[in-house]
Write a protein that holds these residues in place. Structure first.
Motif, PDB file in Angstrom:
ATOM      1  N   ILE A 204      43.551  42.831  55.505  1.00  0.00           N
ATOM      2  CA  ILE A 204      43.873  41.611  54.754  1.00  0.00           C
ATOM      3  C   ILE A 204      43.019  40.450  55.239  1.00  0.00           C
ATOM      4  O   ILE A 204      42.847  40.259  56.449  1.00  0.00           O
ATOM      5  CB  ILE A 204      45.357  41.240  54.960  1.00  0.00           C
TER       6      ILE A 204
ATOM      7  N   ALA B  34      49.698  36.958  57.010  1.00  0.00           N
ATOM      8  CA  ALA B  34      48.915  37.929  57.784  1.00  0.00           C
ATOM      9  C   ALA B  34      48.845  37.549  59.261  1.00  0.00           C
ATOM     10  O   ALA B  34      48.462  38.360  60.092  1.00  0.00           O
ATOM     11  CB  ALA B  34      47.513  38.058  57.191  1.00  0.00           C
TER      12      ALA B  34
ATOM     13  N   LYS C 289      42.822  41.186  59.062  1.00  0.00           N
ATOM     14  CA  LYS C 289      44.074  41.603  59.693  1.00  0.00           C
ATOM     15  C   LYS C 289      44.402  43.026  59.230  1.00  0.00           C
ATOM     16  O   LYS C 289      44.157  43.392  58.082  1.00  0.00           O
ATOM     17  CB  LYS C 289      45.206  40.649  59.281  1.00  0.00           C
TER      18      LYS C 289
ATOM     19  N   PHE D 112      46.973  45.747  58.352  1.00  0.00           N
ATOM     20  CA  PHE D 112      48.366  45.976  57.951  1.00  0.00           C
ATOM     21  C   PHE D 112      48.889  47.315  58.507  1.00  0.00           C
ATOM     22  O   PHE D 112      50.083  47.493  58.694  1.00  0.00           O
ATOM     23  CB  PHE D 112      48.461  45.985  56.416  1.00  0.00           C
TER      24      PHE D 112
ATOM     25  N   TYR E 205      55.991  41.552  58.923  1.00  0.00           N
ATOM     26  CA  TYR E 205      55.317  41.010  57.737  1.00  0.00           C
ATOM     27  C   TYR E 205      56.161  41.320  56.498  1.00  0.00           C
ATOM     28  O   TYR E 205      56.436  40.440  55.683  1.00  0.00           O
ATOM     29  CB  TYR E 205      53.916  41.633  57.618  1.00  0.00           C
TER      30      TYR E 205
END
Ligand code: HEM
Length: 505
Positions: free
Chosen positions: A222, A230, A243, A245, A492
């Motif tokens: 991301i 993020a 970033k 995930f 998240y």
């Protein structure tokens, strides 16, 4: 130099590191999200167990994984979902061709599955507890908020093991597992990897790390400039501007496999003329280990003792399958031959083998290298136990028995699907034909009309012995692919709000 303790175990769900064997009781639930906000609220405090080693066995553990449908229901953006592999996105039942390759045809066809054939339930929740503790643990988990957030789609049958590691046919299970290189020291240079090894690069099992090719498996990354949430996520190792995930997450493959225990032992009894020793030997040939887990090559390969239930052997000295048949379940599921057949050292000899010259016999290269196709098995069995002696009786009690087959892998197609298709189901394996895995084969004839219901092994004189017309012993009742996130990715997910902005509460 990196140490095992440097690994981000605090971000990892424990199942990647432990089998939770000491937590003998389980409750596996397939759930759908019915209220997104409440589901997120529950997730934000759910006590998901991490990979940190506790000083003593915990009383309980909880693990969670999401199907693609589940990530969509929790309103994870399409951009993130599109970053996962196609197999995860399109699922286990993505086409007739895929079902055929996985052996999901005939009696295994998805149309008769109990779940997973149309849509895969959103969430797989795995609860573990010490003996006698699962009902109380389940009650604690299923509080008011949980009940408002989720709907139970299926309670997967499991049996409290009491510490018994036997699968329903009566064989010790869960013995051979790869060891993950948590210290991230494993080189991927083929010169260092010319022998079968049980130690695997972390990236084979955990997303966000280098795999056995020295590469990072595709996964959702991301751009933090476009997604303020993020900030909860770790940086991608291969591109720190993005970033990750999926870092410290993995794919979880679940298949509900019914086992016909009376059918298995009654068939073996019939073809063994009801001689118990013959019956026992044939069963061990089909599995590739004796019932107590002893490898069949134990007495024949120097250095492998009868007591060595571990993984420290290959089949190189049993190339023709005299001791362990080539088609035995464990030999198909992990042929164990390394990148290069054993005994090959030095650049020149390796080059000669890579170019395909210098093979002593044609068997040496018939199986692909196995280090790219390992899986971490975490399944649990279900149903009342039945000994072979009870199972051969004509009035043997019929009951639902089987395995909730669970395995973890960073690449669904290269690991689980490859093992299931190319090795387990394929009737052209290791120079064999007209047969597939003696336990798992679907026994369906090929499109060419060729049968697949034989099992061949060699007798002590090396003469071929053929067992014909094997019935189905295992039936697929359901299955699906899930993503088991790291704990920061879970944060998240639970921090999203319906509008996609940060939930400050
Ligand atoms: C009802 C179905 C199944 C039964 C009864 C079964 C039984 C067993 C048993 C008894 C072993 C030997 C003990 C051990 O090493 O843990 C074993 C090993 C193994 N099985 Fe299965 N299994 C089943 C399904 C599967 C499936 C679907 C896969 C993969 C797609 C699989 C992959 C493996 C692997 C990789 C090993 C370890 C082989 C090795 O490294 O030596 N099994 N299984």
């Amino acid at each position: 130099m990196k140490k095992t303790s440097d690994f981000e175990f605090n971000d990892l769900q424990g199942l990647l590191r432990f089998g939770y064997g000491g937590l003998t009781d389980t409750c596996f639930m397939l759930l759908d999200v019915v209220n997104v906000d409440m589901a997120r609220e529950w997730l934000s405090t759910a006590p998901i167990s991490s990979g940190i080693k506790a000083s003593s066995l915990p009383d309980t553990a909880m693990q969670i994984a999401f199907s693609k449908e589940g990530l969509s229901a929790l309103e994870i953006s399409k951009t993130i979902i599109d970053g996962f592999s196609d197999e995860f996105i399109y699922g286990m039942v993505r086409s007739d061709n895929c079902s055929r390759r996985l052996g999901d045809v005939g009696h295994n066809a998805p149309k008769s599955w109990k779940w997973g054939n149309n849509a895969v339930p959103h969430v797989l929740l795995l609860l573990y507890a010490k003996q006698g503790g699962i009902d109380a643990w389940r009650k604690t988990v299923e509080d008011e908020l949980f009940k408002k957030a989720f709907r139970l789609i299926r309670l997967l049958p499991t049996t409290d093991t009491g510490g018994n590691r036997m699968e329903p046919f009566g064989f010790e299970d869960g013995i051979s597992q790869p060891t993950i290189d948590w210290a991230l020291r494993q080189g991927t240079d083929p010169h260092e990897r010319d022998r079968y090894s049980n130690l695997l690069a972390a990236g084979e099992m955990v997303l966000g790390y280098k795999n056995e090719y020295g590469q990072y498996t595709e996964r959702p990354l991301i751009d933090p400039a476009k997604d303020p949430l993020a900030e909860h996520l770790p940086n991608a190792e291969d591109d720190p501007t993005l970033k990750d995930f999926a870092r410290n997450g993995t794919y979880l493959i679940l298949r509900e496999l019914g086992q016909d225990v009376p059918g298995f032992w009654q068939f073996l009894d019939k073809v063994s003329d009801s001689e118990p020793n013959k019956r026992e030997k044939l069963a061990a040939f089909m599995v590739g280990r004796e019932r107590d887990g002893t490898p069949l090559i134990a007495e024949h390969i120097p250095g492998v003792s009868r007591k060595d239930h571990g993984n420290n052997f290959t089949y190189d000295l049993d190339a023709n399958g005299v001791h362990c048949p080539i088609s035995a379940h464990v030999r198909r599921a992990n042929p164990r031959t390394g990148d290069l057949p054993s005994g090959v050292t030095g650049f020149i000899s390796q080059l000669i083998r890579i170019l395909g010259f210098g093979q002593k016999n044609h068997d040496a290269d018939l199986v692909a290298s196995s280090r790219f196709h390992r899986i971490l098995r975490r399944g649990r069995s279900y149903g009342p136990t039945l000994s072979p002696e009870e199972a051969i009786q004509p009035d043997a009690p019929i009951a639902e028995r089987g395995l909730q087959f669970i395995c973890l892998a960073a690449n669904i197609s290269r690991q689980f699907e490859f093992v299931q298709n190319s090795w387990i189901i394929n009737s052209k394996f290791g120079g064999l034909q007209q047969e597939s895995d003696p336990l798992l084969g679907d026994r369906e004839p090929l499109l060419s009309g060729e049968n697949t219901d034989q099992f061949n092994h060699l007798d002590s004189l090396g003469a071929k012995q053929k067992v014909c017309h094997l019935p189905n012993f295992v039936t697929v009742h359901g299955g699906g692919y899930f993503f088991m996130p790291g704990l920061r990715a879970l944060k998240y997910i639970s921090s999203l709000t319906t509008k996609g902005s940060h939930n400050e509460s």
